[in-house]
Structures are given as structure tokens and as C-alpha cells.
Motif scaffolding. Sequence first.
Motif, PDB file in Angstrom:
ATOM      1  N   ALA A   1       0.815  -1.221   0.000  1.00  0.00           N
ATOM      2  CA  ALA A   1       0.000   0.000   0.000  1.00  0.00           C
ATOM      3  C   ALA A   1       0.845   1.266   0.000  1.00  0.00           C
ATOM      4  O   ALA A   1       0.362   2.350  -0.334  1.00  0.00           O
ATOM      5  CB  ALA A   1      -0.940   0.009   1.209  1.00  0.00           C
TER       6      ALA A   1
ATOM      7  N   CYS B   1     -12.548  -0.546  -1.618  1.00  0.00           N
ATOM      8  CA  CYS B   1     -12.135   0.530  -0.698  1.00  0.00           C
ATOM      9  C   CYS B   1     -11.032   1.385  -1.320  1.00  0.00           C
ATOM     10  O   CYS B   1     -10.923   2.570  -1.052  1.00  0.00           O
ATOM     11  CB  CYS B   1     -11.727  -0.022   0.667  1.00  0.00           C
ATOM     12  N   GLY B   2     -10.179   0.782  -2.132  1.00  0.00           N
ATOM     13  CA  GLY B   2      -9.182   1.544  -2.888  1.00  0.00           C
ATOM     14  C   GLY B   2      -7.882   1.822  -2.148  1.00  0.00           C
ATOM     15  O   GLY B   2      -6.972   2.428  -2.711  1.00  0.00           O
ATOM     16  N   TYR B   3      -7.788   1.357  -0.921  1.00  0.00           N
ATOM     17  CA  TYR B   3      -6.619   1.683  -0.095  1.00  0.00           C
ATOM     18  C   TYR B   3      -5.351   0.988  -0.615  1.00  0.00           C
ATOM     19  O   TYR B   3      -4.250   1.440  -0.367  1.00  0.00           O
ATOM     20  CB  TYR B   3      -6.912   1.252   1.343  1.00  0.00           C
ATOM     21  N   CYS B   4      -5.528  -0.100  -1.340  1.00  0.00           N
ATOM     22  CA  CYS B   4      -4.383  -0.883  -1.826  1.00  0.00           C
ATOM     23  C   CYS B   4      -3.849  -0.379  -3.157  1.00  0.00           C
ATOM     24  O   CYS B   4      -2.855  -0.894  -3.662  1.00  0.00           O
ATOM     25  CB  CYS B   4      -4.777  -2.345  -1.973  1.00  0.00           C
ATOM     26  N   THR B   5      -4.521   0.608  -3.756  1.00  0.00           N
ATOM     27  CA  THR B   5      -4.278   0.991  -5.148  1.00  0.00           C
ATOM     28  C   THR B   5      -2.814   1.272  -5.480  1.00  0.00           C
ATOM     29  O   THR B   5      -2.319   0.865  -6.534  1.00  0.00           O
ATOM     30  CB  THR B   5      -5.127   2.243  -5.487  1.00  0.00           C
TER      31      THR B   5
ATOM     32  N   LYS C   1      -9.778   8.167  -6.519  1.00  0.00           N
ATOM     33  CA  LYS C   1      -8.817   7.313  -5.809  1.00  0.00           C
ATOM     34  C   LYS C   1      -7.535   7.127  -6.621  1.00  0.00           C
ATOM     35  O   LYS C   1      -6.436   7.215  -6.064  1.00  0.00           O
ATOM     36  CB  LYS C   1      -9.442   5.948  -5.500  1.00  0.00           C
TER      37      LYS C   1
ATOM     38  N   PHE D   1      -8.641   9.434   2.318  1.00  0.00           N
ATOM     39  CA  PHE D   1      -9.128   8.399   3.218  1.00  0.00           C
ATOM     40  C   PHE D   1      -9.136   9.000   4.626  1.00  0.00           C
ATOM     41  O   PHE D   1      -8.523  10.049   4.869  1.00  0.00           O
ATOM     42  CB  PHE D   1      -8.195   7.183   3.167  1.00  0.00           C
TER      43      PHE D   1
ATOM     44  N   MET E   1      -7.112  -3.655   5.010  1.00  0.00           N
ATOM     45  CA  MET E   1      -5.913  -3.301   4.241  1.00  0.00           C
ATOM     46  C   MET E   1      -5.017  -2.343   5.027  1.00  0.00           C
ATOM     47  O   MET E   1      -3.796  -2.399   4.952  1.00  0.00           O
ATOM     48  CB  MET E   1      -6.376  -2.669   2.925  1.00  0.00           C
TER      49      MET E   1
END
Lengths: 155, 762
Positions: free
Chosen positions: A48, A100-104, B225, B232, B360
Motif C-alpha cells: 500500500a 475501498c481503494g486503499y491498496c491501489t 482514488k 481516506f 488493508m
Amino acid sequence: MAQKYSLNVNGKVHSVDADPDMPLLYALRGDLGLNNPHFGCGVDQCGACTVHLDGRPIRSCTTPISTVRDAKVVTLAGLGSPSSPHPLQTAWVEEQVSQCGYCTNGWIMTAAAFLRDKKKPTEAEIKNALAGLKCRCGTHMAILRAVKRAAAMMG
Amino acid sequence: MTKIEKSAAFSRRSILKTGGAFVVSIGSPIGLDTLLGINAALAQGAKPPLVPGELSSYIAINADGSVSAFFGKMDMGQGLHVAVGQMVAEELDVPFGRVTVIMCDTASSVNQGGASGSTGIQTGGRQLRVAAAEARRVLVEMAAEKIGVSADQLTVTDGVVHSKSDPAKKASYADLIGGRYFNVPLEWNKQIGNQLYAPGKAKPKPPSEYKIVGQSINREDIALKVFCRQDFVTDISVPNMVHGRTIRPPVAGAVPVKVDESSIADIPGAKVVWEKAFLGVVADKEWDAIKAAHKLKIEWSNAAPPFPENASALYDHIRKAPVRMRKVEKENGNLDEAFRTATRVVEAEYEWPFQSHASMGPGCALVEVKDGQATLWSGSQKTHYARDGVAAMLGMPPEKVRGIWVSGPGAYGRSDAGDAAMDAAVLAKAVGRPVRVQYMRDEGTGWDPKGPASIHRARAAIDAAGNVVAYEFASKAFSRLDVFSNESKPHDSLAGQLMGVPLKSGDAFNVPSETYEFANKRTLWETIPPLLDRASPLRTAHLRDPVGPQIHFASESFMDELAAALRIDPVELRLRHLKDPRDIAVVKAAAEKSGWVSRPSPRRDQTGDSVTGRGIAYAQRNGTRVAIVAEVDVDRRSGKIWARKFTVAHDCGQIINPGGLKLTIEGNIVQGTSRTMWEEVQFDRKNVTSIDWLTYPILDITEAPETIDVVAINRPELAPTGAGEASMRPVAAAIGNAIFDATGVRIRRVPFSPDRVKQALS
């Protein structure tokens, strides 16, 4: 003790006071105010926090700021913009990949370096290039579609 | 990070929508120039009160004719806001692009329950739909008066009310009410949360008139994003903010007895916060807070190690543990008599481990207390309730606390995000500055609330003619609610429990959600006490599809065992006992689409180390029906399973957004496969030892399925039901049944890790 470091990030040079062992991630987020990359694990296991260091994807959560020296740092925000998107950013939107997109950061920054060096990859090659990256929402199918789409765009 | 200069700023929304909600009461216009002014409007009393029985609590028409929809639920990554926007646009007859759904800010939305049980569309969208329909009705009546045409002669096109016969006679929504509040009461059922329902006089449109509902409209936030234009919750910061970190004990249940503050004296600005058993640090810079948390010298109490020896020993513990509560959910016929007279009895027992949310990013929240008011920024699923919890923790009335939801690093239930909010409140109160807490990975996986471990016993009685005449399914498990999911009470948080509020573990489990008919049938559950009665890293709470995966792994594996015992095809067995037409339809659709060939399992035509198999499983979830066919490759030598292909038949009633639905189902299948193949919280006697991605592995992209085929059965005439979790619950059984088909070996304990499969096959 804190020392002064010069960081070249997305084409701009910044000065940061930090302990030599402070990971690059905290300079990018805290000192430079970039809302990417993200803290995911701090132990090099998820991706991440991935940025490019002289074009090479690295995990900024375990890269001490003192080791960066004059290498050029590029973050996801520096990879492309809405007016000049990287093919992977375009593909991500077209395939509606993120949940969620946090790993993008991990996927796009890793795939960007891979596709730059490897034209027309097979599905197995794509999977191997991305092995180890984490997506907890389970968007793996869409990620693979997007990387294939971007690969096609990049010829 | 975005620096928020004004605590009321809506960083995300100001990107999404520049028009703002310029809304004031009809007849008493007050100039407000930005959405930030909502608080000011409240203070001036210009807006009707933010209560469930007011139309203005859900819908506002802005001066430019755009629509703001205020929503007391939030998107957890499946594009809920798009679907709800479609429902609102449809009822109002405005283009979809003109609607902005503003999610879960306690200053602008009422408590619709947050993200909860896949009810985003089912109950949340339903409310926005009736509110939008009522808004349209009111606007048409206003237009009738204004242009002198009776309401029944009017229609609406793109936000313009006009005469059906003479389109020149018209009034736009913006002309009629733009920039002013609706002042229209609704018939509120006096419930809050998921049950809130407050219709007006209008009836929503018949599905035959839908133009927007049913379309695959993309999410706008994905571009935000990938271009890093959206914060976030981890990115939010406010002036004067410090970073906080909590410190957890090496032995679960131990408490700090001595803390040496001088051990961190050399770290700039580092401070210790120690209240009862709660221990944390703050520092101006995040890295300094992390260092301080590591470096602080602490002496811990000598707590007795609270856990069984390891994850395998857990199941014996469950078997032997006293039953705290027993509940028979369904019973018909005379089960005991049927078993007494049976020709043959088939029985089996299944086991499911503790599982982690392992989001995550670890939990994060920010709390600011200033001038007698407090603000919480949180990515958790229950903004309104979390606001109440933080208020309780701060000793403030809830109306003095504002909760703002900002998308977090993944959310699949009551995760560590709920604890982070309370920890931030404790730290902010103690140090008198805004505190941002983000946990480290070892806390995110090691100390988040867990999905409960369980055992399940199933048995069936078969008569001389080969008919199944009786069926019993019983679970014995940790309750799914050591901590309640809604975050409104300190006792439901680590911080509260560490500060002395006793754990109030509730009793809740469930039974299989299916409609198999048997002459004699009983389904029941039993709960056992938690392993540790306070601040436990193995405390349980809701994890995506709470207890659904474990129960249906067992119940649908058992249906397969029954089919094998009777030597009949597993689809055939299900169809013999299902009576509900929609259940039958999904089972048939999955079988047909996957090219299912009727035959009993296991197949007996394969030799060698690489074998393949197919398996089916079906379940309901709150009205939604799912059947899944899994096709797997098994390497007998390594024990490695590849769940290569899934065919999912899915019926959630009316489909709002087919594209979003497909992606939602894919996510469920992949996460469900991960939980089936890899996920098991490890621990020793002292503590949880799953603390990162190596010790809590999840499905890797190299193991992703080759294909997920989705058959989405649309029933526009039926109310929509949830899709966020339903397709996760049959995944484990479908895979397990496919392994059995391939190998003839039944694996009754999840996860199906290579070692376990190899052992089972040897």
C-alpha cells in the motif's frame, strides 16, 4: 538525531528534517502532505506504500529516508493526472477496479514498472509480477482485467 | 495529507460537489453560501430539525437545480452511493449526474444504521426512494399552483415540471424550491437505524417506468482514488493535531503496573497517557509516536495465559465448554421419534476458526475536542452510533459531538476502526489536543474483533425407501457479539474495557438460512463464554456476513454428504427438498450455466496427482438467494487447491446497478475463497500470534480464480435485497464439495490450507 534531507518527489525538491531511520513513507505523508502512499503494514508485506525510486517500485514503509539520497521518487499522484493519465489509471477507472481503494498504490505502481519493461505479457506473467501484493476487498478479478487492458493500451 | 483548517470542512464532498446544498425553509429564505453552512443553518433554526420525520432530512434541491441526498448509511466499496443516487434520480425524474449522495455526517443525515447487514439498498435506499418520490409529488403540486395546471396534467422531465399537453407551461425544480428547504413532514415509524422508515404520501414509480434504475452507472470516486484526489480517513489532519498510538499487553489480559516515562524522554513531544489499564502515547510527528510506543518501558501484571494451547486445541475447548445460551430457531415434526425409527443415520461435524477483518490498513480515527464541542472522523460503519460512543467516552452530550464518516482502509463489519475512534477520544481528552490514532499492523490483525470460531453438528435420518425423513443442525460456538456492532457504548470498545467498564458479551449466533423441507427438522445454536472476559484479542464481533460462512460451510457440506450417502446428484438432492421457487431458480441457474452434468459425487474416473471436481452450495440471506458452483483443481501431492472457476446465480430482487452488482459479487467470492483457503487466527496460550500478512495469509493474486461467471436474476417487481454479503456464505461449502467430488475426501475444517488438504488426502 534529526538531519536534513533533500527529497526529489514527483519532480519537485523538498527539504525534510528527520531521523535517518525514519521510513520514507512518513516524510511523504507527514512532512510533504501527500495523501498517497498509504500505511498498510509497515513490514514490507502488502504494497500500500509503494512508490517508484528511480523507476523501481519500492516499499516506502521500510525504506529509511537516509537511503533515498538523490533518487527520484514518484508517487501514484506523480504517475499521471486526469488530463494526462497513465494507462493503468485509465484502465482502473474503466474497469471500476477499486472497492475501498486503499491498496491501489501497490498494484498500479508495481504494474506500471512491470508493463514498462514487459510488453504483451501473458496472464501468468502478470500474476507473477503482482504476487504478494494485498487487496483485502478481493478485487483481484478486476485488477487482472485492468492490467491486461493497460497492457493492450501500452502495446 | 489534507490539512483541514476548519473542523467542519467536508474535504471529500467539496470535490464531489461544488454546488453545495443552498437550502433554507420554504417561505423563509436565508442566504447560505456553502454546504459548510449546514451547521450555521442549524444554529439559526432556518432548516427544519434534522429528524427522521422531515423530508428535508433526506432531500434538498439546490439553487442550480442539483439534488443533495442525505444518507445515513455509507458505501463500503461496492458503490452503494451510486445505486442510491440512481434510486433518487429515478423518483425525482432528474438526470443521475445531478444527484449527489452525501453519506453519514451526523450534521447532515439521520441515523439510518450505517453500513449494516447489506441493508444499504434494502432499507437505506428504500427510504431515500420514498423520500425522493415524495419530493417529486410536492414539487409537482407547487408547480400546479405556480403555472395554473392541475397536478394530474403535469409530468417531469429532467427536473422540469411541465404540462403534458403544452410543454411550454413549465417550472423547474430550481425555480420552485432551489436553495430552500422542504418543510414537509413524513410518516416516520419512530425507529432509527436499519428499521427507520418514513414515507410520504407519494407512491414510488412502477418498475416499468424505470430509466435510471437498472443501468450500470460507474462510480465517480474511482478516478478520485487513482488520481489521489480523495482523502481516506487516514489522510485527515487538523491544526495542532498529534499522533497517538496504543500499547497492547504481551499477554492478553495483563495490565500495566509500572510505566517508565523517562524511557521516551529523548523523543520530541512524546507523552504517555495511562489511565487504569489503558496505555498510549502521543507525539507531534507520527514516526515519533511509533518510536515512543516501541521504546516505552512497561512492567505488565502477571496475568494467567487465557487461551487454549493453539488453534487446533480450540475445537476441544468449544466441545467441552459450558453452554451459556441455547436457542432452537426452527422445529417441526417429531425429530427424536424419526431418528429412533430411522433405517440409517448420517452425521458429521464441522469446524471453523476465528477469523480477522485484517483490513488493508489498520484502524484509524481522529478526534478533536474544542470549545465544548467534539468532532470524530472515522471510517467505521456506524458514524451515528460511534458519535454516541465517543460522546459517552468524553462525558459530553451526543448533540455536542459530530461524527463525520470518511472512507477507510476497508471495512467488513465491526472492525478495529470502532476501537480506534474510542482510543482517539481517550487520548484527545487526556492531552487536550486533537489526536489521530492509526494502529500498527500487529494490532490491526492481532487485536481487531474476530469472527467467532465454531463447531457444527448435522445429522439426518433416512428411511428404508431412501428418503431423508429428519434433519437436525446444531452449532456450538462463541457468540458473534462479545462486542456489539454499533459502537455506541464504551463497554463495546477496548478502551472502555481497559478503563474498567465490564464486557457485556451478548448471546447471538444463527442457523442455516435455507428452505429445505423435511418432515422432521430442527435447527438450533448454542453459545459459550468468551475465553477472556475483558479487552481480549479474541473478542468477537461482526465480520462480513456474520456467522454466515461458517454455518453454511457446515450445512451445505452436509447436504452434499447426504447426497453422497444416498448416491444421488447433489443438485438433485437440493431440488427434492427445496420448495421456494426463487431458491429452486438459483440452484437450477447455477447448475445450468456451469454445464452441470447430473451424477453422484465423488467422480471416480480420475487417476494421477492432478484431479478436478465440481461442487454446489446454496443459501439465502435476508431475502437474497445465491447458488454457487465451484470447480477446483487439486494437486494431491502438494495439497494445493486452485478454486479455478465459480458460477454464481444471484437473486436479490430488483437490480439497481448490474455492473456494481457483478463487481460486488466478485469481491464476495474472492474474499470468501480467501477465508476458505487460508484464513485462521493463530494464537498461543498468551496471545494472538497472527499479527501480519505472513502469520495471517490471505488469497494471493496468483491464486485468483480464472473465471467468475455471474447469473444475475433480475426481479424488478420485487423489492431489492442486499448483495454485499450473501454470495460469500456458500463459497466454502461449494469449494469443499468440489474437493470431495475430485478426491472422495471430505474436509470438515476450514481453512483448506495445503498442509491440511495433504494430510486429509494421505
